[in-house]
Design a protein around this motif. Structure first.
Motif, PDB file in Angstrom:
ATOM      1  N   GLU A 146      51.938  24.176  15.323  1.00 48.03           N
ATOM      2  CA  GLU A 146      52.593  23.010  15.896  1.00 48.03           C
ATOM      3  C   GLU A 146      52.958  23.227  17.354  1.00 48.03           C
ATOM      4  OE1 GLU A 146      56.068  20.565  14.229  1.00 48.03           O
ATOM      5  OE2 GLU A 146      55.467  21.864  12.567  1.00 48.03           O
ATOM      6  N   VAL A 147      52.755  22.185  18.169  1.00 50.46           N
ATOM      7  CA  VAL A 147      53.281  22.200  19.540  1.00 50.46           C
ATOM      8  C   VAL A 147      54.761  21.871  19.442  1.00 50.46           C
ATOM      9  CG1 VAL A 147      53.217  21.106  21.802  1.00 50.46           C
ATOM     10  CG2 VAL A 147      51.082  21.564  20.591  1.00 50.46           C
ATOM     11  N   VAL A 148      55.588  22.751  19.975  1.00 55.55           N
ATOM     12  CA  VAL A 148      57.026  22.552  19.949  1.00 55.55           C
ATOM     13  C   VAL A 148      57.452  21.730  21.159  1.00 55.55           C
ATOM     14  CG1 VAL A 148      59.271  23.722  19.961  1.00 55.55           C
ATOM     15  CG2 VAL A 148      57.342  24.729  18.717  1.00 55.55           C
ATOM     16  N   LEU A 149      57.005  22.163  22.344  1.00 53.96           N
ATOM     17  CA  LEU A 149      57.325  21.475  23.606  1.00 53.96           C
ATOM     18  C   LEU A 149      56.071  21.351  24.455  1.00 53.96           C
ATOM     19  CD1 LEU A 149      60.574  23.331  24.746  1.00 53.96           C
ATOM     20  CD2 LEU A 149      60.425  20.930  24.130  1.00 53.96           C
ATOM     21  N   ARG A 150      55.971  20.243  25.141  1.00 55.93           N
ATOM     22  CA  ARG A 150      54.918  20.049  26.143  1.00 55.93           C
ATOM     23  C   ARG A 150      55.658  19.788  27.462  1.00 55.93           C
ATOM     24  NH1 ARG A 150      50.313  16.830  24.168  1.00 55.93           N
ATOM     25  NH2 ARG A 150      49.570  18.930  23.794  1.00 55.93           N
TER      26      ARG A 150
ATOM     27  N   VAL B  88      60.268  23.007  12.515  1.00 55.35           N
ATOM     28  CA  VAL B  88      60.781  23.238  13.859  1.00 55.35           C
ATOM     29  C   VAL B  88      61.248  21.914  14.462  1.00 55.35           C
ATOM     30  CG1 VAL B  88      58.512  23.015  14.973  1.00 55.35           C
ATOM     31  CG2 VAL B  88      60.330  24.311  16.112  1.00 55.35           C
ATOM     32  N   SER B  89      62.316  22.017  15.237  1.00 54.77           N
ATOM     33  CA  SER B  89      62.828  20.867  15.962  1.00 54.77           C
ATOM     34  C   SER B  89      63.196  21.332  17.362  1.00 54.77           C
ATOM     35  CB  SER B  89      64.069  20.308  15.257  1.00 54.77           C
ATOM     36  OG  SER B  89      64.624  19.260  16.021  1.00 54.77           O
ATOM     37  N   PRO B  90      62.706  20.716  18.407  1.00 54.08           N
ATOM     38  CA  PRO B  90      61.844  19.535  18.408  1.00 54.08           C
ATOM     39  C   PRO B  90      60.426  19.893  17.990  1.00 54.08           C
ATOM     40  CG  PRO B  90      62.116  20.317  20.644  1.00 54.08           C
ATOM     41  CD  PRO B  90      62.976  21.189  19.751  1.00 54.08           C
ATOM     42  N   SER B  91      59.646  18.862  17.730  1.00 55.41           N
ATOM     43  CA  SER B  91      58.243  19.031  17.390  1.00 55.41           C
ATOM     44  C   SER B  91      57.433  18.075  18.255  1.00 55.41           C
ATOM     45  CB  SER B  91      58.018  18.728  15.910  1.00 55.41           C
ATOM     46  OG  SER B  91      56.645  18.798  15.602  1.00 55.41           O
ATOM     47  N   GLY B  92      56.711  18.643  19.218  1.00 56.81           N
ATOM     48  CA  GLY B  92      55.886  17.824  20.098  1.00 56.81           C
ATOM     49  C   GLY B  92      56.653  17.100  21.184  1.00 56.81           C
ATOM     50  N   ALA B  93      57.875  17.511  21.464  1.00 59.41           N
ATOM     51  CA  ALA B  93      58.677  16.862  22.501  1.00 59.41           C
ATOM     52  C   ALA B  93      58.044  17.088  23.876  1.00 59.41           C
ATOM     53  CB  ALA B  93      60.100  17.410  22.489  1.00 59.41           C
ATOM     54  N   GLU B  94      58.191  16.097  24.751  1.00 57.04           N
ATOM     55  CA  GLU B  94      57.664  16.194  26.109  1.00 57.04           C
ATOM     56  C   GLU B  94      58.811  16.143  27.100  1.00 57.04           C
ATOM     57  OE1 GLU B  94      54.744  13.124  26.598  1.00 57.04           O
ATOM     58  OE2 GLU B  94      53.467  13.937  25.022  1.00 57.04           O
ATOM     59  N   ALA B  95      58.700  16.964  28.152  1.00 52.22           N
ATOM     60  CA  ALA B  95      59.737  17.003  29.181  1.00 52.22           C
ATOM     61  C   ALA B  95      59.094  17.336  30.520  1.00 52.22           C
ATOM     62  CB  ALA B  95      60.791  18.042  28.833  1.00 52.22           C
ATOM     63  N   THR B  96      59.751  16.925  31.580  1.00 57.04           N
ATOM     64  CA  THR B  96      59.304  17.230  32.936  1.00 57.04           C
ATOM     65  C   THR B  96      60.185  18.332  33.499  1.00 57.04           C
ATOM     66  OG1 THR B  96      58.588  14.957  33.266  1.00 57.04           O
ATOM     67  CG2 THR B  96      58.922  16.282  35.245  1.00 57.04           C
ATOM     68  N   VAL B  97      59.543  19.313  34.124  1.00 59.23           N
ATOM     69  CA  VAL B  97      60.248  20.453  34.714  1.00 59.23           C
ATOM     70  C   VAL B  97      59.855  20.532  36.183  1.00 59.23           C
ATOM     71  CG1 VAL B  97      60.525  22.951  34.621  1.00 59.23           C
ATOM     72  CG2 VAL B  97      60.209  21.678  32.513  1.00 59.23           C
ATOM     73  N   PRO B  98      60.837  20.630  37.084  1.00 63.72           N
ATOM     74  CA  PRO B  98      60.494  20.751  38.504  1.00 63.72           C
ATOM     75  C   PRO B  98      59.740  22.046  38.783  1.00 63.72           C
ATOM     76  CG  PRO B  98      62.837  20.268  38.225  1.00 63.72           C
ATOM     77  CD  PRO B  98      62.279  20.572  36.875  1.00 63.72           C
ATOM     78  N   GLN B  99      58.689  21.953  39.586  1.00 59.50           N
ATOM     79  CA  GLN B  99      57.926  23.145  39.950  1.00 59.50           C
ATOM     80  C   GLN B  99      58.851  24.150  40.620  1.00 59.50           C
ATOM     81  OE1 GLN B  99      54.667  22.502  42.651  1.00 59.50           O
ATOM     82  NE2 GLN B  99      53.724  24.437  42.132  1.00 59.50           N
ATOM     83  N   GLY B 100      58.721  25.417  40.227  1.00 56.06           N
ATOM     84  CA  GLY B 100      59.536  26.480  40.795  1.00 56.06           C
ATOM     85  C   GLY B 100      60.824  26.734  40.040  1.00 56.06           C
ATOM     86  N   SER B 101      61.112  25.914  39.014  1.00 52.14           N
ATOM     87  CA  SER B 101      62.356  26.120  38.280  1.00 52.14           C
ATOM     88  C   SER B 101      62.178  27.169  37.193  1.00 52.14           C
ATOM     89  CB  SER B 101      62.835  24.803  37.652  1.00 52.14           C
ATOM     90  OG  SER B 101      61.957  24.390  36.634  1.00 52.14           O
TER      91      SER B 101
ATOM     92  N   SER C  14      66.993  24.141  30.432  1.00 49.57           N
ATOM     93  CA  SER C  14      67.186  24.791  29.140  1.00 49.57           C
ATOM     94  C   SER C  14      66.810  23.835  28.009  1.00 49.57           C
ATOM     95  CB  SER C  14      68.656  25.202  29.009  1.00 49.57           C
ATOM     96  OG  SER C  14      68.870  25.881  27.804  1.00 49.57           O
ATOM     97  N   PHE C  15      66.185  24.392  26.973  1.00 48.30           N
ATOM     98  CA  PHE C  15      65.797  23.616  25.797  1.00 48.30           C
ATOM     99  C   PHE C  15      66.270  24.352  24.555  1.00 48.30           C
ATOM    100  CE2 PHE C  15      62.679  22.686  29.072  1.00 48.30           C
ATOM    101  CZ  PHE C  15      62.666  21.300  29.062  1.00 48.30           C
ATOM    102  N   GLU C  16      66.762  23.606  23.577  1.00 45.25           N
ATOM    103  CA  GLU C  16      67.171  24.176  22.305  1.00 45.25           C
ATOM    104  C   GLU C  16      66.065  23.945  21.284  1.00 45.25           C
ATOM    105  OE1 GLU C  16      70.964  22.587  21.181  1.00 45.25           O
ATOM    106  OE2 GLU C  16      71.950  23.464  22.919  1.00 45.25           O
ATOM    107  N   ILE C  17      65.722  24.995  20.538  1.00 43.34           N
ATOM    108  CA  ILE C  17      64.686  24.926  19.513  1.00 43.34           C
ATOM    109  C   ILE C  17      65.278  25.488  18.229  1.00 43.34           C
ATOM    110  CG2 ILE C  17      62.402  25.742  18.821  1.00 43.34           C
ATOM    111  CD1 ILE C  17      61.753  26.020  21.821  1.00 43.34           C
ATOM    112  N   THR C  18      65.069  24.791  17.124  1.00 42.58           N
ATOM    113  CA  THR C  18      65.581  25.243  15.832  1.00 42.58           C
ATOM    114  C   THR C  18      64.435  25.405  14.843  1.00 42.58           C
ATOM    115  OG1 THR C  18      67.656  24.064  16.213  1.00 42.58           O
ATOM    116  CG2 THR C  18      67.175  24.715  13.945  1.00 42.58           C
ATOM    117  N   PHE C  19      64.351  26.596  14.259  1.00 44.04           N
ATOM    118  CA  PHE C  19      63.407  26.871  13.176  1.00 44.04           C
ATOM    119  C   PHE C  19      64.230  27.027  11.896  1.00 44.04           C
ATOM    120  CE2 PHE C  19      60.994  28.317  16.830  1.00 44.04           C
ATOM    121  CZ  PHE C  19      59.699  27.877  16.538  1.00 44.04           C
ATOM    122  N   GLU C  20      63.941  26.199  10.910  1.00 44.16           N
ATOM    123  CA  GLU C  20      64.679  26.297   9.652  1.00 44.16           C
ATOM    124  C   GLU C  20      63.813  25.768   8.513  1.00 44.16           C
ATOM    125  OE1 GLU C  20      69.015  25.150   7.769  1.00 44.16           O
ATOM    126  OE2 GLU C  20      68.421  24.252   9.649  1.00 44.16           O
ATOM    127  N   GLY C  21      63.697  26.575   7.456  1.00 42.98           N
ATOM    128  CA  GLY C  21      62.979  26.151   6.269  1.00 42.98           C
ATOM    129  C   GLY C  21      61.522  25.787   6.509  1.00 42.98           C
ATOM    130  N   GLY C  22      60.853  26.504   7.415  1.00 41.85           N
ATOM    131  CA  GLY C  22      59.442  26.236   7.694  1.00 41.85           C
ATOM    132  C   GLY C  22      59.195  25.019   8.567  1.00 41.85           C
TER     133      GLY C  22
END
Length: 119
Positions: free
Chosen positions: A111-115, A44-57, A34-42
């Motif tokens: 903007e890329v939010v998550l990679r 976004v947070s996170p912005s360009g964050a990178e994370a690893t996700v297990p295949q099949g999840s 799970s990831f939390e994303i916030t859009f406020e006042g034009g």
């Protein structure tokens, strides 16, 4: 001399086992990430964050936004995920994705939010 050789062998095996234990293994069932994303006042947070996700999840995004919008997921097939003003939880269908990198972006903000690296 034998005691020294035996001690070195035990030390080498111990170091090998400890280093193997440090490697994070994905859950057997894939689980949900799970990831939390916030859009406020034009913005976004996170912005360009990178994370690893297990295949099949499963992946879910908990979006807190001051106005409705759409997230674009560069997966195969591509996905458009709409969210409302307030809090919206959306699922990203990645269970069948091969290993690789998936970008989740806001076209409105250009903007890329998550990679996400799937492996």
């Amino acid at each position: 001399m034998r005691l020294l050789v035996a001690s070195l062998a035990v030390l080498a095996c111990s170091l090998f086992l400890v280093s193997c234990g440090d490697e994070e293994q994905p859950p057997a069932d894939g689980g949900t990430t799970s990831f939390e994303i916030t859009f406020e006042g034009g913005r976004v947070s996170p912005s360009g964050a990178e994370a690893t996700v297990p295949q099949g999840s499963d992946v879910e995004l908990v979006v807190e936004a001051d106005e409705p919008g759409v997230l674009h997921v560069h997966s195969s097939p591509e996905q458009q995920l709409s969210y409302a003003a307030g809090t919206t939880t959306v699922r990203v269908a990645l269970a069948d994705q091969p290993p690789g990198v998936i970008d989740i972006e806001s076209h409105d903000l250009d903007e890329v939010v998550l990679r996400l690296e799937i492996r």
